[in-house]
Design a protein around this motif. Sequence first.
Motif, PDB file in Angstrom:
ATOM      1  N   THR A 142      20.821  34.185  52.102  1.00 46.87           N
ATOM      2  CA  THR A 142      20.069  35.331  52.607  1.00 46.87           C
ATOM      3  C   THR A 142      19.641  35.100  54.051  1.00 46.87           C
ATOM      4  O   THR A 142      19.740  36.003  54.898  1.00 46.87           O
ATOM      5  N   LEU A 143      19.172  33.905  54.336  1.00 49.74           N
ATOM      6  CA  LEU A 143      18.770  33.586  55.709  1.00 49.74           C
ATOM      7  C   LEU A 143      19.966  33.686  56.657  1.00 49.74           C
ATOM      8  O   LEU A 143      19.872  34.285  57.733  1.00 49.74           O
ATOM      9  N   ALA A 144      21.097  33.130  56.252  1.00 47.23           N
ATOM     10  CA  ALA A 144      22.290  33.153  57.106  1.00 47.23           C
ATOM     11  C   ALA A 144      22.831  34.564  57.281  1.00 47.23           C
ATOM     12  O   ALA A 144      23.408  34.893  58.331  1.00 47.23           O
ATOM     13  N   SER A 145      22.634  35.424  56.287  1.00 49.65           N
ATOM     14  CA  SER A 145      23.184  36.776  56.358  1.00 49.65           C
ATOM     15  C   SER A 145      22.543  37.618  57.454  1.00 49.65           C
ATOM     16  O   SER A 145      23.101  38.630  57.871  1.00 49.65           O
ATOM     17  N   VAL A 146      21.355  37.211  57.918  1.00 49.73           N
ATOM     18  CA  VAL A 146      20.721  37.913  59.027  1.00 49.73           C
ATOM     19  C   VAL A 146      21.664  37.934  60.236  1.00 49.73           C
ATOM     20  O   VAL A 146      21.695  38.896  61.002  1.00 49.73           O
ATOM     21  N   ALA A 147      22.451  36.872  60.375  1.00 49.07           N
ATOM     22  CA  ALA A 147      23.404  36.793  61.484  1.00 49.07           C
ATOM     23  C   ALA A 147      24.805  37.232  61.086  1.00 49.07           C
ATOM     24  O   ALA A 147      25.493  37.904  61.853  1.00 49.07           O
ATOM     25  N   THR A 148      25.231  36.893  59.852  1.00 54.92           N
ATOM     26  CA  THR A 148      26.626  37.132  59.482  1.00 54.92           C
ATOM     27  C   THR A 148      26.942  38.596  59.176  1.00 54.92           C
ATOM     28  O   THR A 148      28.036  39.070  59.494  1.00 54.92           O
ATOM     29  N   VAL A 149      26.018  39.328  58.550  1.00 56.04           N
ATOM     30  CA  VAL A 149      26.288  40.735  58.228  1.00 56.04           C
ATOM     31  C   VAL A 149      26.486  41.556  59.504  1.00 56.04           C
ATOM     32  O   VAL A 149      27.481  42.292  59.623  1.00 56.04           O
ATOM     33  N   PRO A 150      25.599  41.457  60.490  1.00 57.22           N
ATOM     34  CA  PRO A 150      25.870  42.171  61.755  1.00 57.22           C
ATOM     35  C   PRO A 150      27.157  41.687  62.430  1.00 57.22           C
ATOM     36  O   PRO A 150      27.861  42.489  63.045  1.00 57.22           O
ATOM     37  N   LEU A 151      27.458  40.382  62.300  1.00 63.10           N
ATOM     38  CA  LEU A 151      28.669  39.849  62.915  1.00 63.10           C
ATOM     39  C   LEU A 151      29.920  40.456  62.288  1.00 63.10           C
ATOM     40  O   LEU A 151      30.843  40.883  62.995  1.00 63.10           O
ATOM     41  N   ILE A 152      29.964  40.501  60.970  1.00 67.31           N
ATOM     42  CA  ILE A 152      31.111  41.084  60.262  1.00 67.31           C
ATOM     43  C   ILE A 152      31.258  42.563  60.625  1.00 67.31           C
ATOM     44  O   ILE A 152      32.370  43.065  60.871  1.00 67.31           O
ATOM     45  N   ALA A 153      30.130  43.265  60.653  1.00 67.90           N
ATOM     46  CA  ALA A 153      30.168  44.691  60.995  1.00 67.90           C
ATOM     47  C   ALA A 153      30.679  44.885  62.423  1.00 67.90           C
ATOM     48  O   ALA A 153      31.443  45.813  62.698  1.00 67.90           O
ATOM     49  N   TYR A 154      30.252  44.024  63.321  1.00 72.13           N
ATOM     50  CA  TYR A 154      30.668  44.144  64.724  1.00 72.13           C
ATOM     51  C   TYR A 154      32.149  43.823  64.894  1.00 72.13           C
ATOM     52  O   TYR A 154      32.867  44.510  65.625  1.00 72.13           O
ATOM     53  N   LEU A 155      32.632  42.766  64.215  1.00 66.31           N
ATOM     54  CA  LEU A 155      34.011  42.330  64.376  1.00 66.31           C
ATOM     55  C   LEU A 155      35.018  43.330  63.809  1.00 66.31           C
ATOM     56  O   LEU A 155      36.066  43.602  64.404  1.00 66.31           O
ATOM     57  N   PHE A 156      34.690  43.895  62.644  1.00 72.73           N
ATOM     58  CA  PHE A 156      35.664  44.719  61.944  1.00 72.73           C
ATOM     59  C   PHE A 156      35.390  46.211  61.973  1.00 72.73           C
ATOM     60  O   PHE A 156      36.272  47.011  61.649  1.00 72.73           O
ATOM     61  N   MET A 157      34.173  46.602  62.343  1.00 82.51           N
ATOM     62  CA  MET A 157      33.815  48.025  62.205  1.00 82.51           C
ATOM     63  C   MET A 157      33.286  48.640  63.472  1.00 82.51           C
ATOM     64  O   MET A 157      32.786  49.769  63.467  1.00 82.51           O
ATOM     65  N   ALA A 158      33.338  47.896  64.582  1.00 83.08           N
ATOM     66  CA  ALA A 158      32.830  48.451  65.835  1.00 83.08           C
ATOM     67  C   ALA A 158      33.714  49.596  66.319  1.00 83.08           C
ATOM     68  O   ALA A 158      34.910  49.581  66.131  1.00 83.08           O
TER      69      ALA A 158
END
Length: 308
Positions: A292-308
């Motif tokens: 959960t702590l790591a997802s603060v960074a990874t969820v926005p990262l995944i969204a940015y990489l694949f859905m921007a």
Amino acid sequence: MDISVILDTMLVLFGITGLGYGANKAGILDEISNGRISRLVLNVTTPLMIINAVFSESLTGDKSEIIIIFLLGIGMYAILPVFARIAVKLMRISPNDSGTYEMMLIFANTSFIGYPIMKSLFGDWAVFYSSILNMPFNFLVFTYGVYLISRNSKDTFKFGAREILNPGVVASLVALLIYFTGITLPDSIIRIMGIVGDTTVPLSMLTIGSSLALIPVKDLFREPRLYILSAIKLLIMPSVCYLLLSLVMKDQFLINMITINVGLPAGTMTVMISNQYNGNTRMASIGVFITTLASVATVPLIAYLFMA
């Protein structure tokens, strides 16, 4: 993408967890109360939340599209256990801990974290679609999930009608019946289900916080494989999912929705079920906390990489 909404969701999550931690240290919660609250969540609040979700959105949508999303959910939850088993084998996790690791890889926090993220990324209607996608979750977590946690516990778990038709599974079947038949219930009953079901998230997070309070802080750094699990769960799995779906599907929204759901942190149900079925609650609590702590960074990262 509204990153501020995602970050705010994470802050709320950790705030409630912190309250649970403090309540344990103050002597308000303890190991016994954790188990009792877990049973309340599993047998009362979660089933009501599942059924109430059917009434949270309009039921006049295209039934065929809903069926497609539901079938995609079945496919997703058919593949995830296979992937989780392979990952655990490659990580060389001991048999005693393998069930907990597999469950954390399969079952994500699709409600408290997942639904707000769906809303921030795609809009209100995506929340309902995501709930349909994850309907198989409710059946699988109370059957295969219970098996994973209990297979190496002190108490031998055996499947039977009573275990399979538990409150969570029955609630899922009732929700499907209500959706496809259009059955209506009195407003007072819907309100009761909504009020009680809404306690699922805070009770779950309070229990996780209380469970974490029983673990020495130094233990958070004694499980290096949990950090490997976090990388697999939050980065590798959604990346592979996106690439594979892009090869076989054209609907970009469905690809994005499934990818985000796969890349969510480990779900609180791992801790709830571990508490009730004598699983490794310590390991589950640490794993949920770290992912959960790591997802603060990874969820926005995944969204940015694949859905921007």
